[in-house]
Design an enzyme around this catalytic site. Structure first.
Site, PDB file in Angstrom:
ATOM      1  N   ASN A   1     -55.787 -59.023   6.344  1.00  0.00           N
ATOM      2  CA  ASN A   1     -55.046 -60.291   6.554  1.00  0.00           C
ATOM      3  C   ASN A   1     -55.727 -61.128   7.477  1.00  0.00           C
ATOM      4  OD1 ASN A   1     -52.606 -61.875   7.016  1.00  0.00           O
ATOM      5  ND2 ASN A   1     -51.216 -60.160   6.883  1.00  0.00           N
TER       6      ASN A   1
ATOM      7  N   ARG B   1     -54.884 -61.142   1.889  1.00  0.00           N
ATOM      8  CA  ARG B   1     -53.576 -61.925   1.927  1.00  0.00           C
ATOM      9  C   ARG B   1     -53.856 -63.430   2.036  1.00  0.00           C
ATOM     10  NH1 ARG B   1     -50.340 -63.726   6.568  1.00  0.00           N
ATOM     11  NH2 ARG B   1     -48.587 -64.915   5.628  1.00  0.00           N
TER      12      ARG B   1
ATOM     13  N   HIS C   1     -44.266 -66.815   2.560  1.00  0.00           N
ATOM     14  CA  HIS C   1     -43.969 -65.661   2.770  1.00  0.00           C
ATOM     15  C   HIS C   1     -43.492 -64.721   1.685  1.00  0.00           C
ATOM     16  CE1 HIS C   1     -42.347 -67.321   6.741  1.00  0.00           C
ATOM     17  NE2 HIS C   1     -43.441 -66.708   7.270  1.00  0.00           N
TER      18      HIS C   1
ATOM     19  N   ARG D   1     -42.013 -74.557  15.525  1.00  0.00           N
ATOM     20  CA  ARG D   1     -41.929 -75.710  14.462  1.00  0.00           C
ATOM     21  C   ARG D   1     -40.243 -76.106  14.480  1.00  0.00           C
ATOM     22  NH1 ARG D   1     -44.609 -71.786   9.771  1.00  0.00           N
ATOM     23  NH2 ARG D   1     -45.164 -70.489  11.294  1.00  0.00           N
TER      24      ARG D   1
ATOM     25  N   GLU E   1     -45.992 -56.182   4.374  1.00  0.00           N
ATOM     26  CA  GLU E   1     -46.875 -56.908   3.576  1.00  0.00           C
ATOM     27  C   GLU E   1     -48.157 -56.311   3.003  1.00  0.00           C
ATOM     28  OE1 GLU E   1     -46.205 -60.107   6.608  1.00  0.00           O
ATOM     29  OE2 GLU E   1     -46.027 -61.673   4.782  1.00  0.00           O
TER      30      GLU E   1
END
Ligand code: AMP
Length: 403
Positions: free
Chosen positions: A7, A98, A186, A247, A390
């Site tokens: 990842n 990923r 996601h 953000r 994940e």
């Protein structure tokens, strides 16, 4: 089968090695044989590599020369020293990466070929912080041995089922044809936690209406019906939707043109403001980390309280907006750093949905509740906290593709 998951992110690279010989009757994620992580943000002179295997944890300093060398050094700890778990790197059967952006082309785990690499490269403008590092990760493995098979697992793929009316922005249609649309992100996490939730409540996934809230540094919410994503809060980029650590999430798009006209900001300044200086950080003026903001709020800081109020309100707004498309709600799922750890945020979010029969058991919510239902017995909606995995989800997808 030895499956390495890589990842490779913008400021850190996480990796783990699984040994999977069958997925039959495997419900809980297997424990990796080896785990490694490089953090390039500790200071400006070196990266920090942490490795865990054989019950031992080791840390190493890495020179800040380049990503490929860093990844090679990390992987070499698998074949020598205290964390050795295999004889040779070519004993790895497959590497799963990923990949944040698969664009319109890749909707499932895909063997990496020159063509796939070219597409990941073409998509760099849509994921400038991620796709270039993914390519470096892929090249690092090729440099070890070209014969190791590599698979890309795309974070956008799960959202390919979003219908056109939720996917297409109401701007001139020509831009949709040129690739501007809701992609969502996601996806690996939303898919994994929805599947895990169905296992825990022992109901078929394809009979459920679910809302999954991935609340970490980046935050997104997905509506899942019959196991498929039908809407998600992130869009063309991971900036849309919820308020996040730094953000802004969704704002009136005319603020951008106002910034340009009245403040004379250029695109980089606007990008910095919306991606790095907004969200919890921008409102609290303290931190992008929720824990720090919550502590300040508890100590009476008004800006911190405002930041938390906006954060919760935005989550409620998105959950509410997804209900009509789902036509009901069987389960609400919380995951990632905030979703898994903040009982306060979960309680506040659920409170406003009491009128729909969403009833949180406050005691269960405050206790250790990972992979548990924290709704009261008479709640008409199940509320679950699921630890997102994940890496394990990527490893499973690789195993399934190969077998
Ligand atoms: P992630 O990106 O999934 O690692 O999540 C990072 C976010 O989780 C940060 O905002 C952390 O402050 C938040 N977080 C982690 N643990 C807690 C906690 N116990 N309470 C509140 N927020 C937490």
């Amino acid at each position: 089968m030895k499956i390495l998951v890589l990842n490779a992110g913008s400021s850190s690279h996480k990796s783990c090695l699984y040994e999977i010989n069958s997925l039959h009757n495997i419900i809980l994620p297997l424990k990796p044989l080896w785990e490694g992580m490089i953090d390039w943000t500790v200071d400006s002179n070196h990266g920090l590599l942490e490795v865990q295997a054989n019950g031992k944890k080791n840390t190493f300093e890495l020179p800040m020369d380049n990503v490929e060398t860093g990844i090679k050094t990390m992987l070499d700890t698998m074949i020598k020293g205290e964390n050795k778990v295999i004889e040779k790197l070519i004993d790895i059967n497959v590497v799963g990466h990923r990949v944040v952006h698969g664009g319109k082309k890749y909707y499932q785990a895909t063997f990496i070929t020159e063509e796939v690499k070219a597409t990941i490269k073409e998509l760099i403008p849509l994921a400038p912080n991620h796709n270039p590092v993914h390519l470096k990760g892929i090249n690092s493995i090729e440099a070890i041995n070209k014969d190791i098979r590599q698979i890309a697992v795309f974070d956008t793929a799960f959202h390919c089922t979003i219908p056109d009316y939720a996917k297409i922005y109401p701007i001139p249609y020509q831009y949709y044809k040129e690739g501007i649309q809701r992609y969502g992100f996601h996806g690996i996490s939303h898919q994994y936690v929805s599947q895990r939730m169905a296992e825990i409540i022992d109901k078929p996934l394809n009979s459920l209406k679910i809302i999954t809230c991935h609340l970490g540094n980046g935050c997104s919410i997905t509506a899942i019906k019959d196991g498929k994503s039908i809407n998600t809060s992130m869009g063309f980029t991971p900036l849309e939707g919820l308020m996040m650590g730094s953000r802004s999430g969704s704002i009136d798009p005319a603020i951008l043109t106002y910034f340009m006209r009245e403040y004379d900001y250029d695109r980089d300044e606007i990008d910095q403001i919306l991606n790095k200086k907004s969200g919890l950080l921008g409102i609290s003026g303290i931190s992008a980390d929720l824990r720090t903001v919550l502590t300040a709020m508890e100590n009476g800081d008004k800006q911190a309280k405002l930041a938390v109020d906006i954060y919760i309100h935005r989550i409620q707004e998105v959950i509410g907006s997804f209900l009509p498309s789902l036509g009901g709600l069987d389960a609400l799922v919380f995951t990632a750093g905030i979703g898994e750890n903040s009982a306060f945020i979960r309680e506040k979010v659920c409170q406003k949905f009491n009128f729909l029969g969403v009833k949180l058991d406050k005691e269960k919510n405050r206790q250790f509740c990972i992979d548990k239902n924290i709704a009261t017995d008479d709640s008409s909606v199940k509320i679950l906290v699921i630890h997102t995995q994940e890496d394990w989800a990527i490893a499973k997808q690789c195993y399934n593709l190969i077998s």
